[in-house]
Design an enzyme around this catalytic site. Structure first.
Site, mmCIF file in Angstrom:
data_model
loop_
_atom_site.group_PDB
_atom_site.id
_atom_site.type_symbol
_atom_site.label_atom_id
_atom_site.label_comp_id
_atom_site.label_asym_id
_atom_site.label_seq_id
_atom_site.Cartn_x
_atom_site.Cartn_y
_atom_site.Cartn_z
ATOM 1 N N TYR A 136 0.846 -1.206 0.000
ATOM 2 C CA TYR A 136 0.000 0.000 0.000
ATOM 3 C C TYR A 136 0.873 1.244 0.000
ATOM 4 O O TYR A 136 2.046 1.224 0.400
ATOM 5 C CB TYR A 136 -0.954 0.009 1.201
ATOM 6 C CG TYR A 136 -0.299 0.325 2.528
ATOM 7 C CD1 TYR A 136 -0.140 1.639 2.978
ATOM 8 C CD2 TYR A 136 0.174 -0.695 3.353
ATOM 9 C CE1 TYR A 136 0.449 1.920 4.188
ATOM 10 C CE2 TYR A 136 0.769 -0.421 4.571
ATOM 11 C CZ TYR A 136 0.906 0.893 4.991
ATOM 12 O OH TYR A 136 1.504 1.190 6.193
ATOM 13 N N CYS A 137 0.296 2.345 -0.477
ATOM 14 C CA CYS A 137 0.940 3.654 -0.446
ATOM 15 C C CYS A 137 -0.170 4.706 -0.378
ATOM 16 O O CYS A 137 -1.321 4.375 -0.114
ATOM 17 C CB CYS A 137 1.857 3.857 -1.653
ATOM 18 S SG CYS A 137 1.027 3.720 -3.255
ATOM 19 N N THR A 138 0.154 5.961 -0.616
ATOM 20 C CA THR A 138 -0.827 7.027 -0.429
ATOM 21 C C THR A 138 -1.999 6.915 -1.388
ATOM 22 O O THR A 138 -3.165 6.907 -0.981
ATOM 23 C CB THR A 138 -0.159 8.403 -0.599
ATOM 24 O OG1 THR A 138 0.970 8.487 0.260
ATOM 25 C CG2 THR A 138 -1.143 9.524 -0.265
#
Length: 317
Positions: A174-176
């Site tokens: 996951y990331c922003t």
């Protein structure tokens, strides 16, 4: 609120990035949008703010382009612009990495909806991996997530060795907003990992659709807001004031421009140190004036459509 903040990306080949940059920049100028947009041969990546009606028209126009018909906008409300100027630039990649050979539009990790991610993330056969930089995950990250001690995303290939102990598990990245996960998960597949997934739409979409449950702290964002709340279910604070060590998720840049460290500084210490991270930086002759925000954006320079072009030859896909 009258304004909207749009976060988006799309890996889709652009044959002439320079020409598209100018076209896209003129569109943003007409709609009075502000923000940062990257155009590359591999696609489009941006965060912009503007009035609700202008943002709506922008989204309709971008998605009407067949190259970006699959693009998804993450939309947030704001009381005013979250940027002070507009930059639309051509770069070699839409997210700076050391993975220019990776083609996410050809092969990448399996996308998980926020609901699917929520249902999977706590299983024993799953490991959740944060592919963001340290200053991002230090202020907020998913409960029990594996972090990789990266100053920049370009360090990711060097950190993959640390994930090999999880090769038999499902890896959920996951990331922003999702743009880094596209390349990170594709690279993991290239390195022999088999069960690789990514949170589609990133933390921001997870907050919108699932209330941000089990995301601890705040989500770092690349605009004047610096960090935003995404968890309305079980929120908590995981970062501490750099000076007094009290719990604080208030991020600032050190007022000393030669330091410019990005760190948590509570309201009281911010006032006491005048926005600096230490008494040494506070005493520096070049220290910037502290207005209580701890952000120091450069003033607009009447940016014109002709500006921002760089000489860059698009690779063939």
């Amino acid at each position: 609120m009258d304004y909207r903040v749009l976060l988006y990306y799309c890996y889709s080949p652009i044959e002439n990035p320079e020409a598209y940059r100018e076209e896209h920049h003129r569109l943003c100028l007409r709609l009075k949008l502000l923000g940062r947009i990257i155009v590359a041969a591999e696609g489009l990546n941006g965060t912009v703010s503007g009035l609700a009606a202008d943002c709506e028209e922008y989204m309709q126009i971008v998605k009407a382009d067949p190259r970006f018909s699959a693009l998804e906008f993450k939309v947030d409300e704001a009381p005013a612009h979250t940027f002070q100027k507009l930059h639309v630039r051509v770069k070699p990649e839409i997210v700076h990495s050391s993975l220019r050979h990776v083609r996410p539009h050809v092969r990448t990790g399996q996308h998980l909806s926020p609901q699917e991610f929520k249902e999977l993330k706590d299983r024993d056969d799953v490991v959740v991996v944060d592919v963001r930089s340290d200053y991002e995950y230090n202020v907020g990250r998913f409960k029990n997530a594996v972090t990789l001690d990266m100053e920049n995303f370009r360090d990711f290939p060097e950190r993959v060795e640390r994930l090999k102990e999880f090769k038999d598990k499902k890896i959920l990245t996951y990331c922003t907003g999702g743009v880094k996960c596209e390349k990170a998960s594709a690279y993991l597949l290239e390195q022999g990992f088999e069960n690789v997934y990514q949170l589609h739409g990133g933390i921001i979409k997870y907050g919108i659709e699932e209330g941000g449950e089990d995301f601890e702290g705040k989500c770092y964002v690349f605009d004047n807001r610096v960090a935003v709340d995404v968890n309305s279910v079980n929120p908590t604070i995981i970062s501490y004031c750099h000076h007094c060590h009290a719990p604080s998720d208030r991020l600032v840049n050190c007022a000393n421009p030669h330091c410019n460290a990005h760190l948590a500084l509570c309201e009281n210490c911010g006032q006491e140190l005048e926005g600096a991270c230490s008494t040494t930086c506070q005493a520096h002759p070049d220290k910037r004036a502290y207005d209580g925000t701890g952000t120091y954006p450069k003033l607009s320079n009447n940016y014109r459509p002709e500006q921002g072009l760089v000489s860059y030859r698009a690779p063939s896909y």
